[in-house]
Each structure stands twice: as structure tokens, then as C-alpha cells.
Design a protein around this motif. Structure first.
Motif: not given
Ligand SMILES: [Zn+2]
Length: 315
Positions: A286-295, A298-302
């Protein structure tokens, strides 16, 4: 074939942006990154046809000294000839390198940040209704690895059947020069697109995509408050729109993966499934998985970042 030293040096300086490693084409057409110093001798082997090299489009400071526009078929190729003709009418030289079906149009420039090189190129393509064509450099800046590459001209294309050399042509379809050696000499000191012209175009067009997405919300958009925040985020923007702000996706929603040193457009987005995926093993989701990896969050921060970016404030 003897190649004069000054031609070899000039030719190398025209195209090569980094020397600490180099891409070498394999028999199947793919490039292998050799983790070794690129030497004039290797470029000479390329020009003689014993090996085939690629040229990375950006240097390690994210600057480009050439722009290469890539046509995949005859229709796109005629489009690129239109751009070449427009420059010729303005007394500026660009270089046409046709291949079997399409070809490359090369523009040489005073070194430009990758971002500006791409803005300039995209402006030219838009002017000629050629928005779908690929632009090299493919990246504004390099997040990882060495970025995109183009086959270094005047070598042997290993995948062509039979393997063969493609040469430069004029707008009239004649050889740019009668012999390969003379073509090399021309490319050793190519004419550049006027820096004033590049500046004037860049000043007149808007900045390209921002590094951070600034999505806009349509008035009246319903955000279901019964859902967890993570689900609300996923519903706020499609994966295609979100990821498209970081990755240059082509017409089939494929692009260079930002998570590994990618030369094969391993990254893709499924609009139907609303997910992204890297075929080289970088994962997907998802968007969240992409953002976590890019930046690297962790899940909570993302979720917290994305809620701020994508969800309307609650009041
Ligand atoms: Zn990947």
C-alpha cells in the motif's frame, strides 16, 4: 580501426558521467554493472566493437551533460525528428541516432541538475505531443545506485540480429558523416544546445513535481471515521497517484524501482488492485508500505506522517 587519442578522449568526455564503474551490455541485451574503473581503453574497445558499454545519465552530483530522448517506434521517431527540425530552424544542433524501430535524439548541454534536464526535456516532448516518450536521465536525483543508462553510441548493439552498429543520421536521412571514424570525431566535440535557450525555457515553465506530495482534497470527500487511521490513509489517495509523485511511471504503470539499483523497470503499480510491487524483490503493498520503505520509518511513524499529509484535519 585506429582511433586517435584526442577523438577517444573527446568522445569519452562527451558521454561519460562517472568513471568508478560502468555498464556493459550482455548478449541478451541487458547491462551488467562492472564495479571497476572505466578507462579510455574500454571506451576504445567499445568503439572498435569488441565490447558494448552503456553511459550513465547522471554524475554523482546529480548533473547531466546530455539529454537523450528515446523513441520506441516509427511514429515516436517522426516525433523526435520534429524536435530535431525545430532546433535546426533555430540554428541549434541535436543528434539523431536511429535504431531498428525507433531511435535516440541526443541533446548536449552545459551541465544541468538532473531535475532541470528533465524539466527541459519534458517541455520539449509536451510541445510536440510526445509526453509518453522516455527521457534520460530518468531520475531528478539519485536516491540509490547509479541511475539510468543509455547504450553508448557507435558501438555494436549485442541484441540486434545480427549484432550491429547504429550510426547517426541527418534530418534528411543521410549519414552524419561518411565513416564511423568521422562520426566519432564529430561526437568528440558535439554542438551544444544554447545555454541561454535552456535558461529561457526553464524560467518559463513551472517547477516539476515536488519531492513531497501535497495532495489536494475534493470538497465533500467522505472520510469514514469508523475506520482505523491506516485504512483512511489508504482510501485518501490511490497508490498510482501517491507513488507517481516519487517514481516516474510510464504508460503501463512501470518505472525504475527507487529501492534498488534498477535498470529494468522492475517497479509497477496495479491500478485495479491499488498496490505497488517490485519484481526484483523489494516488496510491495500500500501507500503506507511504500512510504515506510522510502523514508525508513516504522508503521506508527509512517501512519502519523501520512495522516498529516493526506487526511483533512479533524475538528
Ligand atoms: Zn526494487
Amino acid at each position: 580501426m585506429e582511433i586517435d587519442r584526442d577523438i577517444l578522449v573527446g568522445y569519452t568526455k562527451t558521454f561519460i558521467n562517472r568513471y568508478n564503474c560502468y555498464p556493459q551490455q550482455q548478449a541478451d541485451g541487458h547491462y551488467f554493472k562492472a564495479p571497476r574503473q572505466l578507462t579510455f581503453e574500454l571506451v576504445e574497445e567499445h568503439l572498435k566493437g569488441t565490447i558494448t558499454l552503456g553511459a550513465y545519465a547522471l554524475n554523482d552530483q546529480n548533473y547531466a551533460k546530455w539529454i537523450c530522448l528515446d523513441a520506441d517506434d516509427a511514429i515516436e521517431w517522426y516525433g523526435l525528428m520534429g524536435i530535431a527540425r525545430q532546433f535546426a530552424e533555430q540554428q541549434m544542433t541535436t543528434y539523431l541516432e536511429p535504431s531498428r524501430r525507433g531511435g535516440h535524439l541526443w541533446l548536449f548541454v552545459d551541465p544541468l541538475p538532473g531535475k532541470d534536464a528533465r524539466r527541459f526535456a519534458k517541455y520539449l516532448l509536451a510541445q510536440h505531443k510526445l509526453e509518453g516518450l522516455e527521457v534520460y536521465p530518468k531520475q531528478d536525483v539519485l536516491r540509490t545506485g547509479v541511475g539510468s543508462l543509455v547504450r553508448l553510441p557507435l558501438g555494436i548493439h549485442r541484441k540486434a540480429v545480427p549484432p550491429r552498429r547504429f550510426t547517426f543520421k541527418t534530418l534528411d536521412g543521410d549519414d552524419l558523416a561518411p565513416t564511423i571514424r568521422e562520426q566519432m570525431a564529430i561526437l568528440a566535440h558535439p554542438q551544444k544546445v544554447s545555454a541561454d535557450y535552456v535558461r529561457s525555457v526553464l524560467a518559463a515553465i513551472p517547477e516539476s513535481k515536488q519531492v513531497f506530495p501535497t495532495p489536494t482534497f475534493k470538497p465533500g470527500q467522505v472520510i469514514d471515521l469508523d475506520q482505523p487511521v491506516s485504512e483512511r490513509i489508504k482510501g485518501a489517495m490511490s497508490v498510482r497517484d501517491f507513488v507517481g509523485q516519487y517514481v516516474d511511471l510510464d504508460r503501463s504503470n512501470r518505472g525504475l524501482c527507487p529501492f534498488h539499483d534498477d535498470h529494468r523497470q522492475s517497479f509497477s503499480v496495479s491500478e485495479d488492485g491499488n498496490y505497488w510491487h517490485c519484481f526484483a524483490g523489494c516488496g510491495g503493498g500500500s501507500i503506507i508500505d511504500f512510504y515506510m520503505k522510502l523514508e525508513a520509518k516504522d508503521f506508527k511513524q509512517a501512519v502519523s506522517d501520512l495522516a498529516r499529509l493526506l487526511l483533512p484535519p479533524l475538528f
